[in-house]
Design a protein around this motif. Structure first.
Motif, PDB file in Angstrom:
ATOM      1  N   ASP A  79      -2.714  -5.114   2.645  1.00 32.64           N
ATOM      2  CA  ASP A  79      -1.288  -4.801   2.693  1.00 32.64           C
ATOM      3  C   ASP A  79      -0.491  -6.063   3.020  1.00 32.64           C
ATOM      4  N   ARG A 112      -6.269  -1.285   3.595  1.00 36.10           N
ATOM      5  CA  ARG A 112      -5.244  -1.698   4.570  1.00 36.10           C
ATOM      6  C   ARG A 112      -5.257  -3.203   4.804  1.00 36.10           C
ATOM      7  N   VAL A 152       0.828  -1.203   0.000  1.00 33.98           N
ATOM      8  CA  VAL A 152       0.000   0.000   0.000  1.00 33.98           C
ATOM      9  C   VAL A 152       0.864   1.255   0.000  1.00 33.98           C
ATOM     10  N   SER A 212      -5.089   1.931  -3.164  1.00 34.69           N
ATOM     11  CA  SER A 212      -3.864   2.270  -2.440  1.00 34.69           C
ATOM     12  C   SER A 212      -3.316   3.610  -2.895  1.00 34.69           C
ATOM     13  N   SER A 227      -9.004   4.186   0.790  1.00 34.89           N
ATOM     14  CA  SER A 227      -7.722   4.207   1.498  1.00 34.89           C
ATOM     15  C   SER A 227      -7.807   3.482   2.833  1.00 34.89           C
TER      16      SER A 227
END
Length: 397
Positions: free
Chosen positions: A358, A355, A172, A295, A351
């Protein structure tokens, strides 16, 4: 830990599976593990130091596309040599049912084997017909991973057994840190009002219909009629003249083909556009480009494929339109390009949502599977790791 990873598809023609394997290997190496990747590759292909070539691949129709695979006696010998020299603690085979290195490695490998299934194909007669051949290899697998609920369902329906769902990973931070490129941004980007029409982006193979560029091209005249200044940036290989052949000539200047781009430029592209559009029509088990776009902070508009809806939190982290409906795509794109507040909201939601994909999370989950099988556990079923299903919102069907 000494980890051997098998890539079924040619390293010469990058795709989602190859990117996933490359990034996984690099993540594991950064953590201090020894990693070797076996992949098909032409003799003159530049390879990272951790990749071992198993020889040239040949194009084969596979899962609605054309995959470059490697199979046969010479390939089998190279697989056996790689396994013998590697003395790996665990072998991680991607797409073990494909007629390529995955199946050859599954036949030849001894010890703990982890297999990742990427394919989403609910009506694969070939896979059903091949089951008697595949069964002895599949019985050697210690743990099964599916990259999405839809890949898991394909596995369950065609081959039996189950799998834990661990999605494809993405760095990310790499996309977050990318610098936008001025020539790829709206001329009014500083004001973010899109008054010049705005910039939309597409990343994918131009010549592969299921990536959906023809649907986007069909929608483009309506988008340009409402917002004449719109520019479409297309990154990917293929016949550019054929791609725009259906557009009125006066509109073709609004399409800019960038060709194949580096990872760095892909990140910069996704950071630059006002709207990323994924018009894919089928055959997708995940949707890594959606994760990359989120990302990078790009608002996402995607076809409502099941896998895409899952990645986009059922529309919470990006908007969806009816698959293959160019009119619906155009209407949604026009609305979003004219609504900077909604785009800003999608950026915030995307955004936050991204996560969970990631590598800090995905890599830890994959390592947990490795550690389980190397500790002597004979199998890892999805029911044994309910935390993963809860984390990614994937309920048993």
């Amino acid at each position: 830990m000494k980890i051997g990873i098998v890539c079924p598809y040619s390293w010469d023609v990058p795709g989602g599976v190859q990117f996933h394997i490359r990034d996984l290997a690099e993540h594991l190496i950064r953590l201090g593990h020894q990693v070797s990747v076996l992949a098909p590759a032409d003799d003159d292909t530049p390879l990272p130091p951790f990749v071992v070539s198993a020889g040239r691949a040949v194009p084969v129709p596979y899962n609605g596309s054309v995959a470059r695979l490697n199979f046969g006696f010479i390939s089998a010998a190279r697989v056996r040599r790689w396994l013998h020299e590697g003395t790996f603690d665990v072998i991680h085979i991607h797409e073990p049912t494909s007629p390529s290195l995955g199946l050859l490695s599954c036949w030849a490998a001894q010890g703990p084997i982890v297999a990742t299934f990427h394919t989403s194909n609910p009506r694969s007669r070939a896979m059903i017909a091949a089951y008697p051949i595949l069964q002895p290899a599949l019985e050697k697998i210690s743990a099964r991973i599916a990259v999405s609920e839809y890949a898991r369902r394909t596995l369950v329906e065609h081959l039996g057994g189950d799998a834990v769902v661990i999605p494809n990973g993405v760095d990310v931070g790499f996309f977050e840190r990318a610098e936008p490129k001025a020539e790829w941004q709206s001329r009014s980007a500083a004001a973010a009002d899109g008054s010049d029409g705005g910039v939309i982006g597409f990343v994918g193979r131009i010549d592969e219909p299921r990536k959906g560029l023809p649907v986007l091209m069909k929608a483009l005249p309506a988008i340009l009629a409402a917002r004449p200044g719109v520019r479409l940036l297309v990154a990917g290989r293929g016949d550019e003249e054929e791609a725009v052949s259906g557009l009125p000539k006066e509109m073709r200047a609004n399409v800019e083909f960038l060709g194949m781009v580096s990872d760095e430029d892909k990140a910069r592209l996704l950071r630059s556009v006002d709207l990323y559009i994924a018009p894919n029509t089928g055959g997708e088990s995940f949707g890594i480009v959606l994760v990359e776009a989120m990302s990078a902070g790009a608002p996402v508009l995607a076809s409502d494929l099941d896998a895409f809806a899952q990645v986009l939190d059922q529309g919470g982290a990006g908007e969806l339109f009816a698959n293959e409906d160019a009119g619906a795509l155009a209407a949604a794109a026009i609305r979003l390009l004219g609504d900077p507040a909604r785009r800003a909201e999608l950026r915030r939601r995307g955004s936050a949502h991204v996560r969970r994909f990631d590598w800090s999370t995905v890599g830890a989950d994959i390592l947990s599977v490795y550690e389980t099988v190397t500790d002597g556990t004979s199998s890892v079923a999805a029911d044994d790791r309910p935390g993963l299903r809860a984390r990614f919102g994937l309920a048993r069907s």
